[in-house]
Design a protein around this motif. Structure first.
Motif, PDB file in Angstrom:
ATOM      1  N   VAL A 270       0.865  -1.187   0.000  1.00 57.68           N
ATOM      2  CA  VAL A 270       0.000   0.000   0.000  1.00 57.68           C
ATOM      3  C   VAL A 270       0.905   1.241   0.000  1.00 57.68           C
ATOM      4  N   PRO A 271       0.344   2.405  -0.338  1.00 62.25           N
ATOM      5  CA  PRO A 271       1.165   3.615  -0.281  1.00 62.25           C
ATOM      6  C   PRO A 271       1.708   3.863   1.128  1.00 62.25           C
ATOM      7  N   VAL A 272       2.973   4.250   1.173  1.00 64.94           N
ATOM      8  CA  VAL A 272       3.633   4.539   2.452  1.00 64.94           C
ATOM      9  C   VAL A 272       3.910   6.043   2.525  1.00 64.94           C
ATOM     10  N   ALA A 273       3.444   6.656   3.597  1.00 67.03           N
ATOM     11  CA  ALA A 273       3.695   8.079   3.824  1.00 67.03           C
ATOM     12  C   ALA A 273       4.735   8.235   4.925  1.00 67.03           C
ATOM     13  N   ALA A 274       5.474   9.337   4.865  1.00 73.40           N
ATOM     14  CA  ALA A 274       6.393   9.674   5.954  1.00 73.40           C
ATOM     15  C   ALA A 274       6.165  11.142   6.303  1.00 73.40           C
ATOM     16  N   TYR A 275       6.168  11.433   7.582  1.00 74.30           N
ATOM     17  CA  TYR A 275       5.869  12.787   8.055  1.00 74.30           C
ATOM     18  C   TYR A 275       7.155  13.441   8.538  1.00 74.30           C
ATOM     19  N   GLN A 276       7.594  14.440   7.760  1.00 76.97           N
ATOM     20  CA  GLN A 276       8.740  15.250   8.188  1.00 76.97           C
ATOM     21  C   GLN A 276       8.172  16.255   9.199  1.00 76.97           C
ATOM     22  N   VAL A 277       8.439  16.027  10.473  1.00 76.13           N
ATOM     23  CA  VAL A 277       7.691  16.726  11.516  1.00 76.13           C
ATOM     24  C   VAL A 277       8.277  18.097  11.845  1.00 76.13           C
ATOM     25  N   SER A 278       7.558  18.771  12.733  1.00 72.85           N
ATOM     26  CA  SER A 278       7.885  20.160  13.069  1.00 72.85           C
ATOM     27  C   SER A 278       9.334  20.364  13.495  1.00 72.85           C
ATOM     28  N   GLY A 279       9.883  19.435  14.276  1.00 74.46           N
ATOM     29  CA  GLY A 279      11.262  19.605  14.750  1.00 74.46           C
ATOM     30  C   GLY A 279      12.277  19.451  13.624  1.00 74.46           C
ATOM     31  N   GLU A 280      11.972  18.597  12.663  1.00 77.49           N
ATOM     32  CA  GLU A 280      12.859  18.437  11.499  1.00 77.49           C
ATOM     33  C   GLU A 280      12.879  19.734  10.697  1.00 77.49           C
ATOM     34  N   PHE A 281      11.698  20.329  10.572  1.00 77.99           N
ATOM     35  CA  PHE A 281      11.552  21.611   9.882  1.00 77.99           C
ATOM     36  C   PHE A 281      12.297  22.708  10.639  1.00 77.99           C
ATOM     37  N   ALA A 282      12.045  22.782  11.935  1.00 75.26           N
ATOM     38  CA  ALA A 282      12.611  23.874  12.742  1.00 75.26           C
ATOM     39  C   ALA A 282      14.140  23.801  12.805  1.00 75.26           C
ATOM     40  N   MET A 283      14.688  22.602  12.839  1.00 76.43           N
ATOM     41  CA  MET A 283      16.155  22.477  12.918  1.00 76.43           C
ATOM     42  C   MET A 283      16.814  23.111  11.707  1.00 76.43           C
TER      43      MET A 283
END
Ligand code: PBG
Length: 331
Positions: A270-283
């Motif tokens: 099935v399709p696999v999603a990954a969430y680049q989360v807020s801390g990854e963004f903020a860093m």
């Protein structure tokens, strides 16, 4: 040394930008990106999130405008989070037909419902006064099965308001099955479930808790979210969710869990999603602001790595910016 040595010269294919583009194994496309968005009840102006430059708690109106821009940029989907004006013990606003997420979903559904996939995060932490993802017992523990009943009700409300996809993120046992059954019972067999299957108890959610105002007032989430030490356990969670009827599965966070993304990708169809989360963004934003790294290159590298690990769908707060630059590069 003979003139023809070495025979194999991998550098030949790295010589020019055109060659590198031709042989690139992994590509990003706007349609694979999902933009997480926050909408807050009862505010007059969009509220900037201080730990996430460029991210806002939207008003109903500013959400409509920003969602339209995301659709224009070719972004594949929006993951909507609601912040109600009033919170309480059971999160009544989460399934109120006039609750902020339902209202916003109806707005977006009528504006752009066919141009972008509308997804709703399904959890209670933004709606409860204690900030936990479910119903809390007098002893202060999250009650799994009482919470499932709440999730079932929320799924019905979100689907009725126009969510094409509901995305349970609370890590309760049996949540996908409870939601699937509730959707079918309520006449929404077409609504799909994107399960936050392998969701870790992560420090990288820090900035999100400001954005969504969902920080637990006591305790933490380590009795339901996964221990970062474990990867086999993620496969178990993913397979359980597929058994319960999940249409798509997610790994979260992304950057520190690329091994998990790869293992899940190899294990399921099935399709696999990954969430680049807020801390990854903020860093990356914070380091770039200090001039310590090249912002655009770091963003692109972080996303291509998630793709290379095997994610079909990437949730990222940079979705619109990256989609626009991909569009411009292909023009
Ligand atoms: C829970 C939820 C969280 C995030 C998405 N859904 C927070 C948590 O589990 O504590 C985090 C997203 C991010 O950090 O960007 N509703």
């Amino acid at each position: 040394m003979s003139a023809s040595f070495p025979v194999a010269r991998p550098r030949r294919l790295r010589r020019t930008p055109a060659l590198r583009r031709l042989v690139a194994e992994t590509r990003l496309a706007p349609a694979d990106l999902v933009l997480p968005m926050f909408v807050k009840e009862g505010i007059g102006e969009p509220n900037p999130v201080s730990s996430m430059p460029g991210v806002y708690q939207h008003t109903r109106d500013s959400l409509r405008k920003a969602a339209h821009e995301a659709a224009e940029a070719g972004v594949g989907g929006i993951m909507l989070f609601g912040i109600p004006a009033v919170k309480d013990g059971t999160g009544v606003a989460a399934d109120d037909p006039d609750g902020i997420v339902q209202v916003a979903l109806r707005d977006l559904h009528s504006d752009i419902g066919d141009a972008i996939v509308l997804m709703a995060d399904l959890c209670l932490c933004e709606y409860t006064d204690h900030g936990h993802c479910g119903i809390v017992t007098p002893a202060g523990e999250v009650d799994n099965d009482a919470t499932l009943e709440r999730y079932a009700a929320i799924a019905g409300a979100q689907a009725a308001a126009g969510a094409a996809v509901v995305a349970p993120s609370g890590m309760m046992d049996g949540q996908v099955g409870a939601i699937r059954a509730a959707l079918d019972r309520a006449g929404h067999p077409e609504t799909s479930v994107l399960a936050y299957s392998a969701k870790y108890a992560s420090a990288f959610y820090g900035p999100f808790r400001e954005a969504a105002e969902g920080a637990p007032q006591f305790g933490d989430r380590s009795t339901h979210q996964q221990d970062p030490a474990n990867a086999d356990e993620s496969l178990r969670e993913v397979l359980l969710d597929l058994d319960e009827g999940a249409d798509m599965v997610m790994v979260k966070p992304a950057g520190a869990y690329l091994d998990v993304v790869r293992r899940v990708r190899d294990a399921v169809d099935v399709p696999v999603a990954a969430y680049q989360v807020s801390g990854e963004f903020a860093m990356i934003e914070a380091a770039a602001e200090k001039g310590w790294l090249d912002r655009e290159r770091a963003i692109n590298e972080s996303l291509i790595a998630i793709r290379r690990a095997g994610a079909d769908i990437i949730l990222t707060y940079w979705a619109v910016e990256v989609a626009r630059s991909l569009q411009a590069a292909n023009r």
